[in-house]
Design an enzyme around this catalytic site. Structure first.
Site, PDB file in Angstrom:
ATOM      1  N   GLU A 282      14.443 -75.691  28.175  1.00 21.83           N
ATOM      2  CA  GLU A 282      14.120 -74.361  28.698  1.00 21.83           C
ATOM      3  C   GLU A 282      14.284 -74.335  30.215  1.00 21.83           C
ATOM      4  OE1 GLU A 282      10.409 -74.378  26.518  1.00 21.83           O
ATOM      5  OE2 GLU A 282       9.357 -75.171  28.268  1.00 21.83           O
ATOM      6  N   ARG A 285      15.152 -72.655  36.817  1.00 19.30           N
ATOM      7  CA  ARG A 285      15.792 -72.825  38.122  1.00 19.30           C
ATOM      8  C   ARG A 285      17.285 -73.137  38.016  1.00 19.30           C
ATOM      9  NH1 ARG A 285      13.034 -74.151  42.389  1.00 19.30           N
ATOM     10  NH2 ARG A 285      11.357 -74.934  41.080  1.00 19.30           N
ATOM     11  N   CYS A 351       1.532 -61.404  59.465  1.00 17.32           N
ATOM     12  CA  CYS A 351       0.681 -61.993  60.485  1.00 17.32           C
ATOM     13  C   CYS A 351       0.009 -63.258  59.956  1.00 17.32           C
ATOM     14  CB  CYS A 351      -0.372 -60.947  60.893  1.00 17.32           C
ATOM     15  SG  CYS A 351      -1.183 -61.366  62.414  1.00 17.32           S
ATOM     16  N   TYR A 380      12.545 -68.052  41.166  1.00 22.35           N
ATOM     17  CA  TYR A 380      11.254 -68.019  41.855  1.00 22.35           C
ATOM     18  C   TYR A 380      11.372 -67.320  43.213  1.00 22.35           C
ATOM     19  CZ  TYR A 380      10.617 -71.369  38.150  1.00 22.35           C
ATOM     20  OH  TYR A 380      10.613 -71.974  36.919  1.00 22.35           O
TER      21      TYR A 380
HETATM   22  C1  LIG Z   1       8.313 -73.051  34.665  1.00 24.99           C
HETATM   23  C2  LIG Z   1       8.583 -73.603  33.333  1.00 24.99           C
HETATM   24  C3  LIG Z   1       9.882 -73.959  32.953  1.00 24.99           C
HETATM   25  C4  LIG Z   1      11.074 -73.834  33.861  1.00 24.99           C
HETATM   26  O1  LIG Z   1      11.098 -74.766  34.872  1.00 24.99           O
HETATM   27  P1  LIG Z   1      12.394 -74.853  35.799  1.00 24.99           P
HETATM   28  O2  LIG Z   1      12.069 -75.899  36.789  1.00 24.99           O
HETATM   29  O3  LIG Z   1      12.568 -73.525  36.430  1.00 24.99           O
HETATM   30  O4  LIG Z   1      13.533 -75.227  34.931  1.00 24.99           O
HETATM   31  C5  LIG Z   1      10.084 -74.415  31.661  1.00 24.99           C
HETATM   32  N1  LIG Z   1       9.053 -74.524  30.792  1.00 24.99           N
HETATM   33  C6  LIG Z   1       7.798 -74.199  31.123  1.00 24.99           C
HETATM   34  C7  LIG Z   1       6.734 -74.310  30.112  1.00 24.99           C
HETATM   35  C8  LIG Z   1       7.515 -73.738  32.401  1.00 24.99           C
HETATM   36  O5  LIG Z   1       6.269 -73.407  32.719  1.00 24.99           O
END
Ligand SMILES: *Cc1c(COP(=O)(O)O)cnc(C)c1O
Length: 421
Positions: A282, A285, A351, A380
């Protein structure tokens, strides 16, 4: 609609798109047309990134499932593009499930992962599941299993594991060993046995997410982590899938190498060993970071005894990663790239001293009105933008098939007060 001259790289598929690879004239014209600050997100690049990681894992595994971790960017245009590529949606909150459905996801293309899930979130996702019994729910505490059962859930359950191995670019995103996430590794077999004995649910998968931002030098830790998960999946047995999470990194600095994703897939297969279950991943990034940049306009140049301060109209409320994680983001002057280089401290209108994108970084000295681009903001970036300091969130421009369009309009002052009674 704006005509877009394809950048030199848009047909090729470089392993990473650097900030310098974006076409300066094109970005300047977007800034002119849509004003700044403005997020730019290139949906074609997202598709390339998805195809690259999917192909790498396809070559190493039998029919793996590459999902999209929605929390990296929950905008509709991004989800639509990835759904079109065939990516199921990994949703870490009920609100993300709502948005994924609205973007056209089928409920069985959605996996919900609840971390300390609020009651309302569970009510909502169980409600969605009632009409879509193929949907998988993933939780990391026995407590949450009980709360799902109380709501009548007896469907496909995945259990989140705390593998005891963390990875990531910053302490704040290392989840693999933090007690908040998942069932402690050693307790998992007993928990699975109890859940299988006491509940009607079908335990179909194990899941873990070690952290975010893995690069080649973290491969040994990755292999160790994956190996542990493989062992656990074999011990538990009778699973449809093993989900090893996201965390695949992207080089934010020009002198860092891109992750060798084919090697990662190969190493993952070796480390995992034989497994009679589908591999799921999954990434967030990896799919998005280099597909986005943030455009801003210089409004102030101030020479001080210590440094030259450059004020821009984007701030920590637009892009919080530098303030929150000390993250490096490249900054490029699109108007005066050849001006003399000086150490510059670039900051926004908030600020707070943390509202600084860089300190004393050698950059071409800009003039007031110059357009600058901040690199690698696709993941992000917009997702973490806020209205702190009464800053309306910026416009987001989607690029696709040589055209530009507004994916999300710029907020107005009215949007700041819209919810006040
Ligand atoms: C944030 C997250 C991801 C994705 O992480 P990346 O570093 O953006 O690939 C995958 N699985 C879970 C459960 C997450 O919380």
């Amino acid at each position: 609609m704006t005509d877009r001259t394809p950048t030199a790289d848009s047909d090729a598929d470089p392993a990473v798109r650097r900030l310098d690879d974006w076409d300066a004239a094109e970005l300047r014209s977007l800034a002119d047309e849509y004003d700044t600050p403005a997020y730019v997100i290139d949906l074609d690049r997202i598709r390339q990134n998805y195809r690259r990681i999917a192909a790498a894992f396809d070559a190493a595994f039998d029919d793996p499932t590459v999902m999209f971790a929605v929390k990296a960017h929950s905008g509709r245009a991004v989800m639509e593009a990835l759904l079109d590529e065939g990516a199921p949606m990994e949703c870490a909150a009920a609100g993300e499930v709502f948005r994924a459905l609205r973007a056209g996801a089928d409920p069985d293309e959605i996996q919900y992962t609840g971390v300390n899930p609020p009651d309302d979130d569970l009510d909502y996702v169980v409600g969605v599941w009632e009409d879509a019994p193929e949907m998988t729910l993933n939780v990391g505490a026995e407590d949450s299993v009980e709360r799902l059962a109380e709501r009548g859930f007896d469907g496909r359950l995945c259990l989140r594991v705390n593998p005891g191995i963390a990875a990531g670019h910053h302490e704040k995103v290392k989840t693999g060993a933090h007690p908040k996430f998942g069932i402690p590794y050693d307790a998992v077999p007993d928990v699975v046995e109890r859940v299988r004995a006491e509940y009607e649910m079908d335990v179909v998968g194990l899941h873990a997410h070690a952290g975010s931002g893995m690069l080649d030098e973290d491969m040994d830790a990755h292999a160790e982590y994956v190996g542990k998960m493989g062992d656990l999946a074999r011990e538990v047995g009778d699973l449809d899938f093993l989900d090893i999470g996201g965390g695949f990194g992207v080089p934010y600095r020009d002198d860092e190498d891109p992750l060798d994703i084919d090697a990662v897939a190969e190493r993952t297969r070796e480390a995992l060993g034989e497994l009679d279950a589908t591999l799921k991943l999954e990434p967030g990034r990896y799919l998005l970071a280099d597909a986005g940049c943030l455009l801003a306009t210089v409004n102030t140049i101030k020479d001080t005894p210590e440094t030259t301060v450059v004020g821009i109209d984007a701030s920590m409320t637009t892009l919080i990663r530098p303030a929150m994680y000390g993250a490096y983001h490249g900054i490029r002057n699109l108007t005066n790239p050849d001006a003399p280089v000086e150490p510059l401290t670039v900051g926004g209108p908030v600020c707070e001293s943390s509202d600084t994108f860089c300190r004393d970084r050698p950059l071409p000295r800009p003039e007031r009105g110059d357009t600058v681009a901040i690199g690698h903001t696709g993941a992000y970036g917009y997702a973490m933008a806020s209205q702190f300091h009464s800053q309306p969130r910026p416009v987001e421009i989607a690029l696709e098939g040589g055209e530009a369009r507004v994916a999300r309009r710029r907020e107005t002052f009215d949007d700041l007060v819209r919810l006040e009674e």
